[in-house]
Structure formats: structure tokens, C-alpha cells
Design a protein around this motif. Structure first.
Motif, short mmCIF file in Angstrom:
data_model
loop_
_atom_site.label_atom_id
_atom_site.label_comp_id
_atom_site.label_asym_id
_atom_site.label_seq_id
_atom_site.Cartn_x
_atom_site.Cartn_y
_atom_site.Cartn_z
N VAL A 85 0.85 -1.20 0.00
CA VAL A 85 0.00 0.00 0.00
C VAL A 85 0.88 1.25 0.00
CG1 VAL A 85 -1.68 1.35 1.33
CG2 VAL A 85 -1.97 -1.13 1.09
N ALA A 86 1.90 1.27 0.85
CA ALA A 86 2.80 2.43 0.92
C ALA A 86 3.49 2.65 -0.43
CB ALA A 86 3.83 2.24 2.03
N HIS A 87 3.90 1.59 -1.06
CA HIS A 87 4.56 1.68 -2.36
C HIS A 87 3.62 2.27 -3.41
CE1 HIS A 87 6.25 -0.30 -6.10
NE2 HIS A 87 7.20 0.52 -5.72
N GLN A 88 2.40 1.77 -3.45
CA GLN A 88 1.43 2.26 -4.44
C GLN A 88 1.03 3.71 -4.16
OE1 GLN A 88 0.73 0.56 -7.21
NE2 GLN A 88 2.14 -0.98 -6.42
N LEU A 89 0.89 4.08 -2.88
CA LEU A 89 0.56 5.47 -2.55
C LEU A 89 1.68 6.40 -2.99
CD1 LEU A 89 -1.08 5.04 0.96
CD2 LEU A 89 -2.22 5.78 -1.15
N SER A 90 2.92 5.95 -2.81
CA SER A 90 4.06 6.76 -3.25
C SER A 90 4.02 6.95 -4.77
CB SER A 90 5.36 6.06 -2.85
OG SER A 90 6.47 6.75 -3.36
N PHE A 91 3.69 5.87 -5.48
CA PHE A 91 3.55 5.98 -6.94
C PHE A 91 2.47 7.00 -7.30
CE2 PHE A 91 1.11 4.68 -10.68
CZ PHE A 91 2.08 4.84 -11.67
N LEU A 92 1.33 6.92 -6.63
CA LEU A 92 0.24 7.86 -6.93
C LEU A 92 0.65 9.30 -6.66
CD1 LEU A 92 -2.85 5.89 -5.59
CD2 LEU A 92 -2.23 6.31 -7.99
N GLU A 93 1.40 9.51 -5.59
CA GLU A 93 1.86 10.87 -5.28
C GLU A 93 2.86 11.37 -6.32
OE1 GLU A 93 3.23 10.47 -1.24
OE2 GLU A 93 1.19 10.18 -0.50
N ARG A 94 3.76 10.48 -6.77
CA ARG A 94 4.78 10.87 -7.75
C ARG A 94 4.16 11.14 -9.13
NH1 ARG A 94 7.18 6.15 -6.25
NH2 ARG A 94 7.11 5.43 -8.41
N THR A 95 3.04 10.51 -9.42
CA THR A 95 2.43 10.66 -10.76
C THR A 95 1.20 11.56 -10.74
OG1 THR A 95 1.12 8.64 -10.45
CG2 THR A 95 3.30 8.41 -11.50
N GLU A 96 0.96 12.24 -9.66
CA GLU A 96 -0.22 13.12 -9.55
C GLU A 96 -0.26 14.12 -10.70
OE1 GLU A 96 -3.70 14.90 -8.32
OE2 GLU A 96 -2.85 13.00 -7.68
#
Length: 178
Positions: A85-96
Motif C-alpha cells: 500500500v505504501a509503495h502504491q501510494l508513493s507511486f500515486l503521489e509521484r504521478t499526480e
């Protein structure tokens, strides 16, 4: 063991819920969950170590070690799920900033699905960890009537093991005879 089970139930009650505006997953919440889970896993390890290192173990000790150790596997599954979950949330933040681009939209949607699946796995694994500890505690010393009553009203607590509550055992024998 009951205390450890209650701690896992408390973690389960704090899990983020995808789509919930008040409890949706965010990086800070998930990081706190991972940190708290780490403390719970350390506590399990300490219980195992304390009993394993005992110079005067009794017959009960091996079973208690096994009971605590049985909760480590689902706790590890929770750690893995929350890490995902933390990994995917980081991805979402980086690709916002790319959220409107077609390729990014697909990848972001996939990340959101992974988050939902991982949180579902974390919930199930926390339930498994707490249930195994409650079952072990009940086998070691059956819970009181008050605990049975309170847990039956709880919406987040894992169910108590299949053993009947103290008063129910006698009443079920009576009911079967009718």
C-alpha cells in the motif's frame, strides 16, 4: 495472549478504507500502521524469546511459544500488504501531475486496485492473527461471561473460538436433549 489479540484487533480497526473520505488510505496513516505493526511483531517476538530462553520451562511453555509463533505469519502478511500500500501510494503521489494522461490514468487505476486488494489482505490477516491468539488464550483459560457478551456485541473484534461460553455449555446440553 488476549492482550496481543486485542492489539491486532485495534490495528484492524484503524486500517484505511478505500473510498472512505474520512478513513481513506494516505501515506502518513499507512506509515503509522506499519510502525505500530512493527511494535506488535516485536512484542510477539519478545514473548517467544522470553519463553524460549527460560531456564525452567514447563509443559505449558512449548504450547504458548507455538501459539505466539502462529500469530507471526499473518502479522508478516500484514506487513507485506501495508508495504505494498505504501509503495502504491508513493507511486500515486509521484504521478499526480500526470493524472490526466491516458497511460498514467491506467497505471494509477491499477495502483488503486492494488491498494484495495492489499488492504483487504491486511484486514483478513489481522483477523487471522487476532483469532489465533484469542483461540489460544481461550484454550489456556476460558474467557468470562462478560467477555463473551462484550465480544458478541463488538463490530471489529474477531470472534471468539468455537468453544462455548461458560454458561452456554450446560444449556446446549439441555437443548440437545429436548
Amino acid at each position: 495472549m488476549r492482550s496481543a489479540a486485542e492489539n491486532f484487533d485495534a490495528l484492524r480497526g484503524k486500517l484505511p478504507i478505500p473510498g472512505d473520505p474520512h478513513r481513506g488510505p494516505d501515506s502518513v496513516t499507512v506509515a503509522k500502521q506499519i510502525s505500530e505493526l512493527g511494535k506488535r511483531i516485536t512484542a510477539l517476538g519478545d514473548e517467544i524469546l522470553f519463553r524460549t530462553a527460560s531456564t525452567d520451562p514447563d509443559a505449558h511453555t512449548a504450547r504458548v511459544i507455538s501459539d505466539f509463533a502462529a500469530a507471526v505469519e499473518p502479522a508478516g502478511e500484514v506487513a507485506s500488504a501495508l508495504g505494498s500500500v505504501a509503495h502504491q501510494l508513493s507511486f500515486l503521489e509521484r504521478t499526480e501531475h500526470m493524472r490526466d494522461q491516458p497511460d498514467a490514468m491506467d497505471a494509477r487505476e491499477a495502483a488503486t486496485l492494488v491498494i484495495g486488494d492489499a488492504l483487504g489482505l491486511a484486514d483478513a490477516s489481522l483477523r487471522d492473527a487476532s483469532y489465533s491468539l484469542y483461540a489460544a488464550a481461550a484454550a489456556a483459560s476460558p474467557p468470562s461471561r462478560q467477555l463473551w457478551a462484550a465480544r458478541s456485541r463488538s463490530t471489529t473484534a474477531a470472534p471468539l473460538p468455537a468453544a462455548a461460553p461458560p454458561a452456554a455449555a450446560a444449556s446446549s446440553r439441555t437443548a440437545r436433549g429436548r
